[in-house]
Motif scaffolding. Structure first.
Motif, PDB file in Angstrom:
ATOM      1  N   SER A  90      44.300  17.030 -10.452  1.00 43.74           N
ATOM      2  CA  SER A  90      44.019  17.442  -9.076  1.00 43.74           C
ATOM      3  C   SER A  90      42.632  16.945  -8.693  1.00 43.74           C
ATOM      4  O   SER A  90      41.639  17.293  -9.334  1.00 43.74           O
ATOM      5  N   ILE A  92      39.720  16.942  -6.006  1.00 41.61           N
ATOM      6  CA  ILE A  92      39.183  17.721  -4.885  1.00 41.61           C
ATOM      7  C   ILE A  92      37.867  17.084  -4.464  1.00 41.61           C
ATOM      8  O   ILE A  92      36.913  17.037  -5.244  1.00 41.61           O
ATOM      9  N   SER A 106      37.266  19.671   2.709  1.00 40.18           N
ATOM     10  CA  SER A 106      37.650  18.924   1.521  1.00 40.18           C
ATOM     11  C   SER A 106      39.038  18.322   1.652  1.00 40.18           C
ATOM     12  O   SER A 106      39.838  18.720   2.499  1.00 40.18           O
ATOM     13  N   ILE A 108      42.375  17.441  -0.911  1.00 44.38           N
ATOM     14  CA  ILE A 108      42.978  17.692  -2.220  1.00 44.38           C
ATOM     15  C   ILE A 108      44.124  16.708  -2.415  1.00 44.38           C
ATOM     16  O   ILE A 108      45.026  16.617  -1.574  1.00 44.38           O
ATOM     17  N   MET A 110      46.928  15.838  -5.326  1.00 41.19           N
ATOM     18  CA  MET A 110      47.508  16.273  -6.592  1.00 41.19           C
ATOM     19  C   MET A 110      48.481  15.202  -7.086  1.00 41.19           C
ATOM     20  O   MET A 110      49.341  14.737  -6.336  1.00 41.19           O
ATOM     21  N   VAL A 142      38.914  26.201  -5.006  1.00 38.46           N
ATOM     22  CA  VAL A 142      38.397  25.247  -4.014  1.00 38.46           C
ATOM     23  C   VAL A 142      37.337  25.975  -3.187  1.00 38.46           C
ATOM     24  O   VAL A 142      37.668  26.824  -2.364  1.00 38.46           O
ATOM     25  N   VAL A 146      39.888  23.422   3.119  1.00 33.67           N
ATOM     26  CA  VAL A 146      40.725  22.247   2.892  1.00 33.67           C
ATOM     27  C   VAL A 146      41.232  21.731   4.236  1.00 33.67           C
ATOM     28  O   VAL A 146      41.770  22.490   5.036  1.00 33.67           O
ATOM     29  N   PHE A 149      45.807  17.820   2.539  1.00 30.33           N
ATOM     30  CA  PHE A 149      46.438  18.124   1.255  1.00 30.33           C
ATOM     31  C   PHE A 149      47.535  17.103   1.010  1.00 30.33           C
ATOM     32  O   PHE A 149      48.410  16.894   1.850  1.00 30.33           O
TER      33      PHE A 149
END
Length: 363
Positions: A90, A92, A106, A108, A110, A142, A146, A149
């Motif tokens: 992951s 970040i 942020s 993310i 994955m 986190v 976010v 994603f």
């Protein structure tokens, strides 16, 4: 008056202090991954009814990011060793384009995440264990909001190990992107975040999901459409054999759905279709052939002969804690497809977000 001795001391301090600061930064840089790893493992250890671990954490200061390797989470009383959540990698990081606009958010990403729902593990749960416990814990990992994603090569599976053979329904190669995620609760009913996902189902079916969501609620608001096309129905034989006592020799399975959720109220439909399906295999036993022949007889009666499909439309509406399909409309739709018109293999595009609104005065 400055003496030669004082000048030497000043020069030493001028070089010594920066060296000390640099040394501390180097030590901090090497210790930071361990510190972050320990904090994440502490967060996972504090989740009631679950256990989990992170194997490693890498820090990339130049892009304001950290990479979590080998994170998993499972039930304490799980009957298997299959992780409920398995996140191999992951990433970040700070979203720089938003930083230039004065916002600290942020991204993310994955890679190869897996969510494996083993029914035997999930049933081995204390009554006081809540899903919110682990979702809140993952949120704490986190530290900033976010905004974007992304999932690459993900997997979602539903597994029953207590059946013979085992049931394993899954989506592989999941690609998902959700953008413009927010953490501010708004008074107006808005769906700020577009979401798009694709994947491959059991039986090689093509899955597509599109829509808008608002994640900043205990029960997220959404308006999404789902399509599963051209899945080989033989891949469902373990499931249909266990729950209906039948299996298929050939055919395709498709599913189309639209779902709208507003303030916990759901409205939508599911539309499953069987295309060119054939029961009774050559190796079936006599009783299996007899039962499947009976099912096939009714399937023939309810089948639209021009398109060679059997389909129904299951309306869904109600509180998310008690969503039930309406029985009579389902039966009527079966006969509608068989004798009046054929359901088209596509999303009907008839459900909107406002359809899920509930008049507070009528409650």
């Amino acid at each position: 008056m400055e003496t030669p001795k004082n000048r030497k001391i000043y020069k030493k301090k001028r070089f010594t202090i920066p060296l000390i600061v640099l040394g501390l930064l180097v030590v901090l840089r090497f210790y930071l991954p361990t510190f972050v790893k320990n904090q994440i493992n502490k967060t996972l250890a504090d989740i009631p009814g679950y256990y989990g671990e992170v194997k490693d954490v890498d820090i990339a200061l130049y892009r304001g990011a950290y990479v979590i390797d080998g994170m998993y989470l499972n039930k304490l009383k799980a009957k298997t060793e299959v992780p409920f959540l398995n996140f191999p990698k992951s990433d970040i990081s700070i979203e720089w384009r938003s930083l230039f606009k004065g916002k600290i958010v942020s991204e993310i990403v994955m890679h190869n995440p897996e969510v494996i729902y083993v029914i035997e593990d999930q049933n081995a749960t204390d009554s006081d264990v809540s899903v919110d416990d682990w979702t809140k814990a993952l949120t704490e990992i986190v530290p900033i909001d976010v905004n974007e994603f992304t999932i690459h090569k993900g997997k979602i599976a539903y597994v029953e190990l207590g059946t013979d053979p085992n049931i394993d329904l899954h989506f592989d190669d999941l690609e998902l992107t959700a953008t413009n995620l927010r953490n501010v609760v708004e008074k107006n009913r808005t769906l700020p975040s577009p979401i798009h996902a694709t994947g491959v189902s059991i039986g090689g079916g093509k899955m597509t999901l599109d829509g808008q969501i608002n994640l900043v609620k205990q029960i997220p608001d959404m308006d999404v459409s789902f399509a599963l096309e051209k899945a080989n129905i033989k891949a469902l034989n373990d499931f249909t054999s266990h729950y209906a006592g039948i299996d298929f020799e050939s055919g395709n399975f498709e599913l189309f759905s639209e779902i709208a959720i507003a303030d916990g109220h759901l409205k939508g439909y599911m539309k499953p279709l069987l295309e060119n399906s054939k029961l009774i295999g050559k190796n079936d036993k006599f009783l299996e052939v007899l039962w499947e022949g009976l099912v096939g007889f009714f399937k023939f009666i309810l089948k639209n002969q021009s398109t060679n499909t059997i389909a129904t439309k299951i309306p869904l509406e109600g509180d998310l804690n008690n969503v039930e399909g309406s029985v009579w409309p389902t039966v009527i739709n079966i006969f509608s497809n068989a004798w009046i018109k054929a359901f088209k293999g596509k999303i009907d595009d008839e459900i909107e977000f406002k359809d899920a609104f509930v008049d507070e005065n009528k409650k």
